[in-house]
Design an enzyme around this catalytic site. Structure first.
Site: not given
Ligand code: NDP
Length: 313
Positions: A137, A140-141
């Site tokens: 992701c 997300c990261d």
């Protein structure tokens, strides 16, 4: 053993826990089965910095523990185990858990999520589990790799979207495409092709994610045309080869789209085609896939279930 409940929640990511909090506070006495991966996909994420209300960030597992505690505070009945079979043919929805319990539910909230697909390499799984630089992701990261070099695998719309997202944070993004063409829509593929700091390597497969045991420092790839192998330095390795919604057991009863995501029966509602069955989170969402959007639809599903129960009395 048979358990009767006004509201069964299947799955325990942000969608399931939020539904449990709302349903419990509405005195619906929800029963939740946590599923195979209690806490859901977020338990494989390190730091969550984009969920509102956590100015310092929070780890995925920590946030899931807090959501669980919040639901338990209002007496949601949260159980380990997973629902392995359902029968949605009657007015009461029958579900069976893996320990043989039969549940008769007036309403069901499906919050089983989706699972990111991975390549399945041992090295990929090692650094995924240890949080050393493998992620599925970018939204997300990606932030943790700003100013660094990353590699992303995949050639669909997700991979293009994520590569483009990474290109704004990273100095260089290398995209590994296993065929000699993209699967993505033309417009998405063109966008990555026209981004200066994205390098696309066609006919290229990943052989191994390289690291020092703790952190990723590169990836060894192979050109499938020439069989040449070489290493690409990177600190982050992103896998964007698709997701699989966890909806198999619902297939005989619930309408799914061609890729297995549950279809909402009506815009602006979490209703499915089966009366009294609602869906929240990634099981019905292939577009946003964020913890906050899953939590939002979890709330909506609990409110929809509450209104449905009220209409039955
Ligand atoms: P897709 O299934 O569309 O694409 C998966 C990609 O991963 C393919 O290019 C495939 O390669 C590649 N792949 C699969 N397995 C491997 C492997 N083992 N090694 C290397 N590459 C691999 O998934 P997406 O998540 O991209 O998209 C899912 C759906 O969501 C699609 O319908 C898409 O259009 C939609 N979507 C739309 C978006 C938008 O419109 N903004 C954004 C994101 C998704 P190959 O082509 O060789 O099979």
């Amino acid at each position: 053993m048979i358990i009767n409940t006004p509201c069964l929640i299947i799955g325990s990511g942000p969608a399931g826990y939020t539904a449990a909090i709302y349903a419990a506070r509405a005195d619906m006495k929800p029963l939740m089965f946590e599923g195979l991966q209690p806490g859901g996909q977020l338990t494989t994420t390190n730091e969550v910095e984009n969920f509102p209300g956590y100015p310092q960030g929070v780890t995925g597992p920590e946030m899931m523990i807090q959501l669980k505690e919040q639901a338990a505070r209002f007496d949601a009945d949260i159980r380990p185990g997973f629902i392995e079979k359902v029968d949605f043919t009657g007015p009461i929805h029958r579900c069976w858990s893996d320990d043989g319990t039969e549940i008769h539910a007036q309403t069901v909230i499906i919050a089983t999520g989706a699972s990111a697909k991975y390549l399945g390499l041992e090295s990929e799984q090692k650094y995924l589990q240890s949080g050393g630089g493998v992620s599925a992701c970018a939204v997300c990261d990606g932030f943790f790799y700003r100013g660094q070099e990353t590699v992303i695998v995949g050639a669909g719309d997700s991979a293009c979207e994520e590569a483009h997202y990474l290109s704004k944070l990273c100095t260089k993004v290398t995209m590994l495409v296993r065929k000699d063409e993209f699967r993505a829509s033309k417009i998405m593929a063109e966008r990555v092709k026209n981004t200066a700091n994205i390098t696309i390597l066609y006919n290229t497969e990943t052989e191994e994610v390289l690291g020092d045991g703790n952190l990723v420092h590169g990836v060894r790839v192979r050109n499938t045309k020439t069989q040449e192998t070489y290493e690409i330095p990177c600190t982050g390795f992103f896998v964007a080869i698709g997701h699989k919604p966890n909806t198999d057991i619902f297939k005989p009863f619930i309408e799914l789209d061609e890729t297995g995501y549950i279809k909402y029966a009506q815009p602006g509602s979490t209703r499915t085609n089966v009366t009294g069955v609602f869906v929240a989170g990634d099981a019905a969402d292939k577009t946003y896939r964020q913890a906050i959007t899953a939590a939002g639809t979890g709330c909506m599903a609990a409110l929809d279930a509450e209104r449905y129960l009220a209409s039955q009395h």
